[in-house]
Design a protein around this motif. Structure first.
Motif, PDB file in Angstrom:
ATOM      1  N   VAL B 314       0.842  -1.194   0.000  1.00 10.19           N
ATOM      2  CA  VAL B 314       0.000   0.000   0.000  1.00 10.19           C
ATOM      3  C   VAL B 314       0.883   1.251   0.000  1.00 10.19           C
ATOM      4  N   PHE B 315       1.963   1.194   0.790  1.00  4.45           N
ATOM      5  CA  PHE B 315       2.886   2.324   0.811  1.00  4.45           C
ATOM      6  C   PHE B 315       3.493   2.563  -0.564  1.00  4.45           C
ATOM      7  N   VAL B 316       3.848   1.469  -1.275  1.00  2.00           N
ATOM      8  CA  VAL B 316       4.413   1.638  -2.620  1.00  2.00           C
ATOM      9  C   VAL B 316       3.383   2.277  -3.552  1.00  2.00           C
ATOM     10  N   GLN B 317       2.093   1.866  -3.376  1.00  2.00           N
ATOM     11  CA  GLN B 317       1.035   2.489  -4.194  1.00  2.00           C
ATOM     12  C   GLN B 317       0.991   3.989  -3.962  1.00  2.00           C
ATOM     13  N   MET B 318       1.092   4.398  -2.685  1.00  2.00           N
ATOM     14  CA  MET B 318       1.058   5.831  -2.372  1.00  2.00           C
ATOM     15  C   MET B 318       2.295   6.538  -2.940  1.00  2.00           C
ATOM     16  N   TRP B 319       3.428   5.887  -2.784  1.00  3.61           N
ATOM     17  CA  TRP B 319       4.698   6.408  -3.276  1.00  3.61           C
ATOM     18  C   TRP B 319       4.584   6.689  -4.774  1.00  3.61           C
ATOM     19  N   LEU B 320       4.025   5.695  -5.519  1.00  2.00           N
ATOM     20  CA  LEU B 320       3.871   5.893  -6.966  1.00  2.00           C
ATOM     21  C   LEU B 320       2.905   7.037  -7.254  1.00  2.00           C
ATOM     22  N   ARG B 321       1.840   7.112  -6.431  1.00  2.00           N
ATOM     23  CA  ARG B 321       0.836   8.138  -6.683  1.00  2.00           C
ATOM     24  C   ARG B 321       1.432   9.531  -6.612  1.00  2.00           C
ATOM     25  N   TRP B 322       2.312   9.739  -5.641  1.00  2.00           N
ATOM     26  CA  TRP B 322       2.843  11.093  -5.464  1.00  2.00           C
ATOM     27  C   TRP B 322       4.133  11.298  -6.220  1.00  2.00           C
ATOM     28  N   THR B 323       4.524  10.337  -7.065  1.00  2.00           N
ATOM     29  CA  THR B 323       5.754  10.480  -7.840  1.00  2.00           C
ATOM     30  C   THR B 323       5.462  10.621  -9.321  1.00  2.00           C
ATOM     31  N   LEU B 324       4.518   9.802  -9.832  1.00  2.00           N
ATOM     32  CA  LEU B 324       4.328   9.736 -11.278  1.00  2.00           C
ATOM     33  C   LEU B 324       3.172  10.619 -11.734  1.00  2.00           C
ATOM     34  N   PRO B 325       3.281  11.201 -12.938  1.00  2.00           N
ATOM     35  CA  PRO B 325       2.136  11.927 -13.495  1.00  2.00           C
ATOM     36  C   PRO B 325       1.109  10.943 -14.066  1.00  2.00           C
ATOM     37  N   ARG B 326      -0.084  11.452 -14.323  1.00  2.00           N
ATOM     38  CA  ARG B 326      -1.181  10.627 -14.799  1.00  2.00           C
ATOM     39  C   ARG B 326      -1.005  10.270 -16.283  1.00  2.00           C
ATOM     40  N   LEU B 327      -1.434   9.060 -16.643  1.00  2.00           N
ATOM     41  CA  LEU B 327      -1.378   8.663 -18.058  1.00  2.00           C
ATOM     42  C   LEU B 327      -2.591   9.214 -18.807  1.00  2.00           C
ATOM     43  N   ARG B 328      -2.415   9.431 -20.125  1.00  2.00           N
ATOM     44  CA  ARG B 328      -3.575   9.802 -20.943  1.00  2.00           C
ATOM     45  C   ARG B 328      -4.398   8.553 -21.220  1.00  2.00           C
ATOM     46  N   VAL B 329      -5.657   8.752 -21.681  1.00  2.00           N
ATOM     47  CA  VAL B 329      -6.529   7.591 -21.898  1.00  2.00           C
ATOM     48  C   VAL B 329      -5.911   6.634 -22.919  1.00  2.00           C
ATOM     49  N   ASP B 330      -5.408   7.183 -24.041  1.00  2.00           N
ATOM     50  CA  ASP B 330      -4.861   6.300 -25.080  1.00  2.00           C
ATOM     51  C   ASP B 330      -3.587   5.609 -24.598  1.00  2.00           C
ATOM     52  N   GLN B 331      -2.777   6.334 -23.818  1.00  2.00           N
ATOM     53  CA  GLN B 331      -1.556   5.715 -23.279  1.00  2.00           C
ATOM     54  C   GLN B 331      -1.917   4.573 -22.336  1.00  2.00           C
ATOM     55  N   LEU B 332      -2.978   4.811 -21.571  1.00  3.17           N
ATOM     56  CA  LEU B 332      -3.427   3.815 -20.610  1.00  3.17           C
ATOM     57  C   LEU B 332      -3.821   2.521 -21.310  1.00  3.17           C
ATOM     58  N   MET B 333      -4.622   2.668 -22.390  1.00  2.13           N
ATOM     59  CA  MET B 333      -5.081   1.485 -23.107  1.00  2.13           C
ATOM     60  C   MET B 333      -3.910   0.824 -23.837  1.00  2.13           C
ATOM     61  N   ALA B 334      -3.010   1.640 -24.402  1.00  2.00           N
ATOM     62  CA  ALA B 334      -1.856   1.067 -25.096  1.00  2.00           C
ATOM     63  C   ALA B 334      -0.984   0.293 -24.118  1.00  2.00           C
ATOM     64  N   ALA B 335      -0.786   0.851 -22.926  1.00  2.00           N
ATOM     65  CA  ALA B 335       0.052   0.174 -21.936  1.00  2.00           C
ATOM     66  C   ALA B 335      -0.516  -1.196 -21.612  1.00  2.00           C
ATOM     67  N   CYS B 336      -1.828  -1.276 -21.554  1.00  2.00           N
ATOM     68  CA  CYS B 336      -2.440  -2.567 -21.218  1.00  2.00           C
ATOM     69  C   CYS B 336      -2.391  -3.525 -22.392  1.00  2.00           C
ATOM     70  N   TRP B 337      -3.002  -3.113 -23.530  1.00  2.00           N
ATOM     71  CA  TRP B 337      -3.198  -4.063 -24.628  1.00  2.00           C
ATOM     72  C   TRP B 337      -1.938  -4.328 -25.423  1.00  2.00           C
ATOM     73  N   LYS B 338      -1.058  -3.330 -25.537  1.00  2.00           N
ATOM     74  CA  LYS B 338       0.118  -3.539 -26.390  1.00  2.00           C
ATOM     75  C   LYS B 338       1.331  -4.020 -25.628  1.00  2.00           C
ATOM     76  N   TYR B 339       1.406  -3.728 -24.335  1.00  2.00           N
ATOM     77  CA  TYR B 339       2.607  -4.135 -23.603  1.00  2.00           C
ATOM     78  C   TYR B 339       2.322  -5.206 -22.554  1.00  2.00           C
ATOM     79  N   LEU B 340       1.395  -4.907 -21.622  1.00  2.00           N
ATOM     80  CA  LEU B 340       1.219  -5.831 -20.494  1.00  2.00           C
ATOM     81  C   LEU B 340       0.653  -7.180 -20.919  1.00  2.00           C
ATOM     82  N   ILE B 341      -0.398  -7.174 -21.781  1.00  2.00           N
ATOM     83  CA  ILE B 341      -1.027  -8.454 -22.128  1.00  2.00           C
ATOM     84  C   ILE B 341      -0.079  -9.352 -22.926  1.00  2.00           C
ATOM     85  N   PRO B 342       0.603  -8.841 -24.002  1.00  2.00           N
ATOM     86  CA  PRO B 342       1.556  -9.710 -24.689  1.00  2.00           C
ATOM     87  C   PRO B 342       2.667 -10.214 -23.770  1.00  2.00           C
ATOM     88  N   LEU B 343       3.185  -9.316 -22.923  1.00  2.00           N
ATOM     89  CA  LEU B 343       4.242  -9.742 -21.992  1.00  2.00           C
ATOM     90  C   LEU B 343       3.742 -10.838 -21.067  1.00  2.00           C
TER      91      LEU B 343
END
Lengths: 162, 357
Positions: B314-343
């Motif tokens: 949970v702490f790592v989740q918070m750490w990421l929240r206050w470190t990283l900027p938000r993804l755009r909608v298309d980046q979000l979908m690309a990250a899932c379908w093009k990178y995470l699922i094939p991997l």
């Protein structure tokens, strides 16, 4: 009447009552949410029958998949693109004939089937046996179903591209 | 085990089951949510070189209690254009979905809500209720920002469920069980028996598995982060675009329900990741109870270890929240379908081949 009977009647009541409201409600979003309770009730009845795997699959496929897709479709068309979705009664005669035929088939199946009843103390988990059956005895059918789903996926993707 | 105890104590299955099912709520989720809200504020403050809440209690530790008292007193606003029944049910449905997951989470060898044989699968299944509840909230609010937020949230949760399930399948393939309790028991001993270090069986396969297990862990961690709608995947409630997404219209205790569900969900996914890869409730270095010969102390130690592992993620989740900027909608979908699922698929096949050795 044991506690299990009470739980069974509870789930049965949830299923039947919500199914009744699914067809009678005019608001299509309400229908969709009543359907959620119908699926939930059916899943509960599966659990009482000792079919734990089917119950969880019921939740995954119907609540997590089909219902969400349905809601998505309704909400996208209804509120965002202003397409009016009609909910009403049309073509009563063919519908009545179809429903009567289907009800006949169902009640025939209900009455004619030689129901097996086995008393079990604690239901055993079905996942292991089910997996073995799918991978050994019904391997060909299983693979064919996989191919069918793949075809459906490819078809959907090609339709979406047009 | 606790169920048997309560069953003997009260002589009734119903009372025992009721107490068993309420235990995680009152003794775990509520204190955890109060702590996590305060902790999140402190973490964010320190990351931004501020102090955060300091006034109420030592370093502001009573702040969330003050907040909850304030939320209880607030007026419950229902706008005239809201769909009243759905508007009222939605927070409950979301909370039911996230609380149902706790039924299959093993807190220690002595306490698991229900020792389900299909534990992980059940947890995946009940997350469908959360999606339905979020959609309900967005639709009933009758507000375009809420509806857009709900849509985004549902699309995101459904998409990121696929890599999550693929990684879970990978673990199930190696261990041969879906039961989280059995899974935790398998990883007993020391930390090198954890799944992230290749599992309990010693051999060449164990060492070959390590890099792929780490990859699997990274995939499931990213996708569960997206499933609980946390930054960098918080587009459903992106403040700068959508006010606060599907709970824009909610006030008072209903808003608090959404908040509670969000924190409960954060812990639930962290707990699942801990149980799959980091030995669940097992201690990494052996038990004090074994050392000094007090058997009843072991389950308590396990509860502490489990909480510590969950809190760390949970702490790592918070750490990421206050470190990283938000993804755009298309980046979000690309990250899932093009990178995470094939991997995840490749990872699944490779681990499958390794387990054949």
């Amino acid at each position: 009447m044991t506690i299990y009977d009470i739980i069974f009647y509870l789930f049965a009541a949830i299923t039947v009552v919500s199914a009744f409201f699914v067809v009678t409600t005019r608001n299509i979003v309400y229908s969709a949410y009543y359907l959620l309770f119908t699926f939930f009730g059916v899943a509960g009845i599966y659990v009482l029958l000792g079919a734990d795997f089917i119950a969880v699959v019921q939740l995954v496929v119907y609540v997590g998949g089909i219902l969400i897709l349905l809601l998505f479709g309704v909400m996208l068309t209804n509120r965002i693109t202003n397409v009016q979705i009609k909910t009403g009664t049309i073509k009563i005669v063919p519908a009545a004939v179809g429903v009567a035929l289907f009800a006949g088939i169902l009640s025939a199946a209900l009455l004619k089937t030689n129901w097996k009843t086995i008393n079990t103390e604690v239901p055993i988990s079905t996942a292991h046996t089910l997996g073995l059956l799918l991978m050994q005895q019904y391997a060909v059918v299983f693979e064919l179903l996989g191919i069918l789903l793949l075809i459906a996926l490819i078809g959907a993707a090609s339709m979406a591209r047009k | 085990m606790t169920y048997d105890f309560f069953n003997k104590l009260f002589g009734s299955q119903i009372v025992a089951a009721l107490i068993q099912s309420l235990l995680p709520l009152f003794f775990f989720i509520l204190p955890f949510a109060l702590f996590a809200v305060w902790f999140e504020r402190k973490v964010s403050a320190h990351m931004q070189d501020r102090l955060g809440p300091m006034r109420v209690g030592w370093h502001g530790w009573l702040q969330s209690i003050a907040d909850i008292l304030k939320l209880i007193q607030k007026e419950d606003i229902i706008a005239t254009e809201n769909d009243k029944p759905l508007f009222n049910i939605a927070p409950l449905l979301v909370f039911v979905g996230s609380y149902a997951a706790f039924a299959a989470i093993p807190f220690s060898s002595a306490f698991i809500g229900s020792n389900l044989d299909l534990g992980v699968f059940f947890i995946v299944a009940v997350s469908g209720f959360v999606v339905a509840g979020i959609l309900m909230a967005g639709w009933a609010s009758n507000n375009k920002y809420s509806l857009l937020g709900a849509m985004r949230s549902a699309a995101q949760i459904i998409s990121y469920e696929i890599p999550t399930i693929l990684v879970i399948v990978t673990i199930v393939m190696v261990t041969g069980t879906l039961n989280l309790n059995t899974l935790s028991e398998m990883q007993t001993g020391h930390f090198w028996n954890w799944m992230i270090f290749g599992g309990p069986t010693f051999g060449i396969a164990k060492f070959l598995l390590i890099p792929f297990m780490i990859l699997g862990f990274v995939i499931i961690y990213i996708s569960t982060l997206a499933e609980v709608n946390r930054t960098p995947f918080d587009i459903p409630e992106a403040e700068s675009e959508l006010v606060s997404g599907y709970h824009t219209e909610y006030s008072g205790m209903k808003f608090a329900m959404f908040f509670l569900a969000e924190y409960a969900n954060m812990f639930a996914v962290s707990a699942v990741v801990a149980a799959l890869f980091f030995g669940g409730y097992q201690s990494p270095i052996g038990y004090l109870g074994n050392l000094i010969g007090i058997k009843w102390f072991i389950p308590i130690e396990q509860l502490l270890w489990f909480t510590a592992k969950g809190l760390f993620f949970v702490f790592v989740q918070m750490w990421l929240r206050w470190t990283l900027p938000r993804l755009r909608v298309d980046q979000l979908m690309a990250a899932c379908w093009k990178y995470l699922i094939p991997l995840a698929f490749v990872n699944l096949i490779i681990i499958g081949l390794i387990t054949l050795i």
